[in-house]
Design a protein around this motif. Structure first.
Motif, short mmCIF file in Angstrom:
data_model
loop_
_atom_site.label_atom_id
_atom_site.label_comp_id
_atom_site.label_asym_id
_atom_site.label_seq_id
_atom_site.Cartn_x
_atom_site.Cartn_y
_atom_site.Cartn_z
N TYR A 100 2.95 11.08 5.31
CA TYR A 100 1.58 11.61 5.27
C TYR A 100 1.13 11.88 3.83
N LEU A 101 1.98 12.54 3.07
CA LEU A 101 1.65 12.86 1.68
C LEU A 101 1.49 11.60 0.84
N GLU A 102 2.31 10.61 1.12
CA GLU A 102 2.20 9.34 0.39
C GLU A 102 0.88 8.65 0.70
N ARG A 103 0.49 8.66 1.97
CA ARG A 103 -0.80 8.05 2.34
C ARG A 103 -1.96 8.75 1.63
N GLU A 104 -1.88 10.08 1.59
CA GLU A 104 -2.96 10.84 0.95
C GLU A 104 -2.99 10.57 -0.56
N MET A 105 -1.82 10.47 -1.17
CA MET A 105 -1.79 10.15 -2.60
C MET A 105 -2.31 8.74 -2.83
N GLY A 106 -1.95 7.81 -1.96
CA GLY A 106 -2.42 6.45 -2.09
C GLY A 106 -3.94 6.37 -2.01
N LYS A 107 -4.51 7.11 -1.07
CA LYS A 107 -5.97 7.12 -0.94
C LYS A 107 -6.63 7.76 -2.15
N ASP A 108 -5.99 8.79 -2.67
CA ASP A 108 -6.58 9.50 -3.81
C ASP A 108 -6.54 8.65 -5.08
N ILE A 109 -5.45 7.92 -5.30
CA ILE A 109 -5.37 7.03 -6.46
C ILE A 109 -6.30 5.84 -6.27
N GLY A 110 -6.23 5.24 -5.11
CA GLY A 110 -7.21 4.24 -4.72
C GLY A 110 -7.13 2.88 -5.38
N HIS A 111 -5.97 2.48 -5.85
CA HIS A 111 -5.82 1.15 -6.46
C HIS A 111 -4.90 0.29 -5.60
N ASP A 112 -5.24 -0.98 -5.45
CA ASP A 112 -4.45 -1.88 -4.62
C ASP A 112 -3.05 -2.12 -5.16
N ASN A 113 -2.87 -1.93 -6.46
CA ASN A 113 -1.56 -2.18 -7.05
C ASN A 113 -0.71 -0.90 -7.13
N PHE A 114 -1.12 0.14 -6.41
CA PHE A 114 -0.36 1.40 -6.41
C PHE A 114 0.44 1.53 -5.12
N ILE A 115 1.72 1.87 -5.26
CA ILE A 115 2.62 2.08 -4.13
C ILE A 115 3.16 3.51 -4.20
N PRO A 116 2.60 4.43 -3.43
CA PRO A 116 3.05 5.83 -3.49
C PRO A 116 4.43 6.00 -2.88
N ASN A 117 5.23 6.88 -3.45
CA ASN A 117 6.57 7.14 -2.92
C ASN A 117 7.04 8.53 -3.30
N LEU A 118 7.66 9.21 -2.33
CA LEU A 118 8.27 10.52 -2.56
C LEU A 118 9.71 10.48 -2.09
N LEU A 119 10.58 11.19 -2.78
CA LEU A 119 11.96 11.36 -2.34
C LEU A 119 12.02 12.53 -1.37
N VAL A 120 12.74 12.34 -0.26
CA VAL A 120 12.87 13.39 0.76
C VAL A 120 14.28 13.97 0.70
N HIS A 121 14.41 15.25 0.37
CA HIS A 121 13.40 16.14 -0.17
C HIS A 121 13.39 16.09 -1.70
N GLU A 122 14.54 15.72 -2.26
CA GLU A 122 14.64 15.64 -3.71
C GLU A 122 15.79 14.70 -4.08
N PHE A 123 15.88 14.41 -5.36
CA PHE A 123 16.88 13.43 -5.83
C PHE A 123 18.28 13.76 -5.34
N GLU A 124 18.66 15.03 -5.39
CA GLU A 124 20.03 15.41 -5.01
C GLU A 124 20.34 15.08 -3.55
N GLY A 125 19.31 14.96 -2.72
CA GLY A 125 19.55 14.57 -1.34
C GLY A 125 20.24 13.22 -1.24
N LEU A 126 19.91 12.31 -2.15
CA LEU A 126 20.52 10.98 -2.15
C LEU A 126 22.03 11.06 -2.38
#
Length: 217
Positions: A100-126
């Protein structure tokens, strides 16, 4: 060669892109360029304000229109002005929140060449993708504690984002001397990209989306 600019929030993530993701994607004719976000005129690192991040992302999308721009930001502790943060759906599924947050960020940036991404929940989770690698840096007691924590959740990405029990807090609590800039990327390299992708569904979906760029063009 397809160019992808990856905005990251810290030196650990920057190293992770350079040392682990770069080699994988270069073989697919995709060049990843990590960019450490600026927090001020002189400072770099950390997503402390979306208002400071948006112009940087927007500028890169416009500056290099033939390239792609993406992000690798922690969903944990996002600033209050982040798109969608005030209208998050009522769900206990963190992956749905991230989407959901990625979609909202994508809409807010609004460029076709933008791919929004978030780590869930943070890097250490990986890093919970293969905890035996911690034995080379710490001890078996720490590995046992971390493994028990991992077993209590559906996946590493489900380990919660409470200020006291986020993945980074859990690791620091049982791994004496843990230093993210020192150990974070090294542990990730030891774990290996295949293991991380297998364990972390949302992270894997991001990589699949980047891979699809080559076939779409």
């Amino acid at each position: 060669m397809i160019r992808v600019h990856v905005f990251v929030e810290g030196q650990t993530e920057e190293t992770f892109v350079r040392e682990l993701l770069y080699e994988y994607f270069i073989d697919k004719n995709i060049y990843l360029n990590p960019i450490l976000v600026r927090t001020s005129k002189t400072g770099k690192g950390g997503v402390v304000s979306y208002a400071k991040i948006k112009p940087q992302v927007n500028c890169k999308c416009l500056e290099d229109a033939k390239a792609f721009v993406t992000t690798m930001f922690d969903m944990y502790a996002l600033p209050n002005d982040f798109p969608g943060s005030s209208s998050l759906p009522k769900t206990n599924e963190p992956l749905h929140k991230a989407e959901y947050l990625e979609r909202e960020m994508g809409k807010d940036i609004g460029h076709d060449n933008f791919i929004p991404n978030l780590l869930v929940h943070e890097f250490e989770g990986l890093l919970y993708s293969n905890l035996q690698t911690f034995a080379d840096w710490f001890d078996e007691v720490a590995v046992s504690i971390l493994q028990a924590e991992r077993n209590a959740f559906t996946s590493p990405e489900h380990i919660n984002n409470n200020p006291l029990t986020a993945p980074s807090k859990r690791i620091r609590n049982c791994c004496k001397g843990y230093d993210k800039p020192l150990h974070g990327s090294l542990l990730a390299i030891d774990i290996g990209l295949d293991n991380i992708r297998q364990e972390c569904q949302h992270f894997n979906q991001w990589l699949l989306r980047l891979e699809s760029i080559a076939t779409a063009i």
